[in-house]
Scaffold this active site. Structure first.
Site, PDB file in Angstrom:
ATOM      1  N   HIS A  39       0.824  -1.224   0.000  1.00  0.00           N
ATOM      2  CA  HIS A  39       0.000   0.000   0.000  1.00  0.00           C
ATOM      3  C   HIS A  39       0.852   1.266   0.000  1.00  0.00           C
ATOM      4  O   HIS A  39       0.337   2.347  -0.279  1.00  0.00           O
ATOM      5  CB  HIS A  39      -0.931  -0.003   1.222  1.00  0.00           C
ATOM      6  CG  HIS A  39      -2.029  -1.018   1.106  1.00  0.00           C
ATOM      7  ND1 HIS A  39      -3.295  -0.701   0.670  1.00  0.00           N
ATOM      8  CD2 HIS A  39      -2.036  -2.352   1.298  1.00  0.00           C
ATOM      9  CE1 HIS A  39      -4.041  -1.791   0.638  1.00  0.00           C
ATOM     10  NE2 HIS A  39      -3.301  -2.820   1.023  1.00  0.00           N
ATOM     11  N   ASP A  83       3.616   9.468  -0.676  1.00  0.00           N
ATOM     12  CA  ASP A  83       2.419   8.692  -0.325  1.00  0.00           C
ATOM     13  C   ASP A  83       2.213   7.605  -1.365  1.00  0.00           C
ATOM     14  O   ASP A  83       2.396   7.855  -2.562  1.00  0.00           O
ATOM     15  CB  ASP A  83       1.190   9.633  -0.319  1.00  0.00           C
ATOM     16  CG  ASP A  83       0.213   9.308   0.792  1.00  0.00           C
ATOM     17  OD1 ASP A  83       0.089   8.130   1.145  1.00  0.00           O
ATOM     18  OD2 ASP A  83      -0.430  10.253   1.300  1.00  0.00           O
TER      19      ASP A  83
END
Ligand code: GDG
Length: 496
Positions: free
Chosen positions: A152, A353
């Site tokens: 992720h 991110d």
């Protein structure tokens, strides 16, 4: 339909998943829709033998961690080594003796607890950096099922990854998977670079990577959201301080040093200084729930942020106007959508991110007739898809301050055109297409040592060169922005 066994660090009650963050919401959706078992940590700490007790409840199977596991595996190796290094923060990594051993030991223990519950035709889908060694531990127990892994968070540039003392062990662990899924094509390129330069992987003719003694597929599967969940909201009334004419900028980020919160506050302060006509006209509402508070780097960022908010509010604030509205608590998920919709700007400016679901949630929650503007960091994975956002370099405070002004002054027609394109991108890779494409690829790529696949391996560089050739724009010097390498698995369908 074959059963899918989801494995993640944290498992949450399916009825309460909506209160949790993006990964939990996504996995709860898969667990509800499919024939599934979801296995992992229940969030609790137990002592002695109790840590080995699996609690079964419907589709969930959970275990607690012991105090030393929590320290060494979760707070230690996962969140004080892998998290900072994968986000390019080598300066914050704490390579302490014993962390890695505890990390592997917890993966081994969890694999041993899951193995008796497995059936021969289960498809196993392991999530995130905490569980990289999970498949290799299952393989040591004789498990031959298809096992996929999804990361992720971003995969770092290969030389950054080399700094991890145990990088080779981690590479061996990744080789135990049949399919490794990443958020973006840039992450795929970083992992291929590492496999090529760090551990001498080769690409076989069918597109898989020969790594040590196994064949593994690597592809990007950008994660998405449940668009309908956010699109059905109404504007949240009564939430903005002062008269309704005040425009709100919204930020929603866990209080993490990767999210660029001090940079965001500084850019907002600079905007007020450079454009004084906007004083009393705009507020920045920042929701920043606490996270991993016992890791030192997280208490540092909290102090830094509180001091910045205090100094900007002290410098510009008035009796009836406080420019930064900072909330260090979690907000119920059902309220978030309304807050997004009533905000003129969604400000998502992480320093790094994996994807960033808040960017997609903000877009989905807008009124298509009068949408707000998304300001998005070029270092969020979401920037690869959400190209019609106002893309900024969060380190550049001056530029970000100017972009806030442009966003506030953007004409309605331009806001609508940009929002339409952003909404199409958000719909294209929603959460259900993400899980379906990963699972269907995993079922197809079973690497069962097909001898034909071992013939004439080529350097991975060949695949990377093809990627560069397929780029829309020429690569910037020293950078690679791949557009379409998907490995064997992904070559068959459009998954991003
Ligand atoms: C990791 C990767 C990747 C936030 N505050 C509250 C709240 N949230 C929800 C948001 C969103 C989720 O948490 C955060 O997701 P992000 O994607 O923004 O970031 P991470 O938590 O770092 O997630 C990231 C993601 O995994 C998925 O793969 O995109 O890159 O770092 O859904 O809405 N929810 C509630 N109250 C809050 O105060 N209820």
């Amino acid at each position: 339909m074959r059963r899918v066994v989801l494995v993640s660090n944290r498992v949450v009650d399916l009825r309460k998943a909506a209160q949790a963050g993006g990964v939990a919401v996504a996995l709860a959706g898969v667990a509800r829709r499919r024939h599934a078992l979801w296995f992992g940590w229940n969030g609790g700490i137990a002592s002695g033998d109790q840590a080995d007790t699996v609690a079964r409840e419907g589709r969930l199977a959970t275990v607690p961690l012991s105090e030393s596991d929590h320290q060494g595996y979760y707070l230690g190796y996962a969140n004080s080594v892998l998290w900072p290094v994968f986000h390019n923060r080598l300066d914050l990594a704490q390579f302490e003796a014993g962390f890695f051993e505890r990390f592997v030991a917890v993966n081994r223990r969890l694999a041993g607890l899951l193995q008796p519950m497995l059936r021969p035709d289960d498809v196993i889908w392991v999530h995130d950096y905490h569980l990289i060694p999970f498949a290799s531990e299952l393989r040591k127990l004789g498990v031959q099922n298809a096992i996929g892994f999804y990361l992720h968070i971003p995969f770092p540039p290969w030389q950054t990854f080399l700094a991890i003392p145990e990088h080779q062990e981690l590479a061996h662990a990744l080789a135990a998977y049949d399919l490794v899924g990443l958020q973006t094509k840039a992450d795929v390129a970083n992992l291929l670079d590492y496999m090529s330069n760090g551990v001498f992987g080769r690409i076989v003719p069918d597109g898989r990577i020969r790594l040590f003694d196994r064949l593994v597929s690597v592809a990007s599967f950008p994660i998405g959201i449940d668009v309908a969940d956010f699109a059905k909201v109404r504007r949240a009334g009564g939430l903005v301080q002062g008269p309704p004419s005040i425009a709100r900028i919204i930020g929603v980020d866990r209080l993490d040093y990767t999210k660029g919160l001090p940079h965001k506050f500084k850019a907002f302060g600079r905007f007020l200084e450079k454009h004084p006509q906007y004083q009393r006209q705009v507020v920045l509402t920042q929701i920043a729930p606490p996270t991993r508070a016992s890791v030192e780097a997280y208490s540092d960022i909290r102090q830094q942020l509180e001091s910045l908010a205090g100094s900007i509010n002290g410098r510009f604030g008035e009796l009836d106007w406080v420019p930064i509205h900072y909330i260090h608590r979690s907000t119920p998920r059902r309220r978030l959508a309304g807050i997004y919709r009533s905000s003129r700007i969604g400000m998502v400016t992480p320093l790094r991110d994996g994807m960033n679901l808040v960017a997609k949630e903000y877009v989905a929650a807008q009124d298509a007739e009068d949408p707000g503007v998304l300001v998005l960091s070029q270092f969020a994975g979401a920037a690869e898809e959400l190209t019609e956002a106002l893309i900024v370099n969060p380190y550049n405070i001056e530029e970000t301050a100017d972009v806030i002004r442009s966003a506030l002054e953007m004409p309605l027609q331009e806001r609508r055109t940009r929002h339409e394109a952003l909404m199409a991108a958000v719909r294209k890779h929603d959460v259900s297409s993400w899980s379906q494409s990963f699972l269907s690829q995993l079922e197809r790529v079973r690497s069962d040592d097909d001898p034909a696949g071992w013939r004439s391996p080529e350097p991975i560089r060949t695949a990377l060169e093809k990627l560069e050739q397929a780029m829309d724009s020429p690569p910037r010097p020293g950078s690679r922005k791949p557009k379409d390498y998907q490995g064997r698995a992904a070559a068959r369908s459009d998954i991003g």
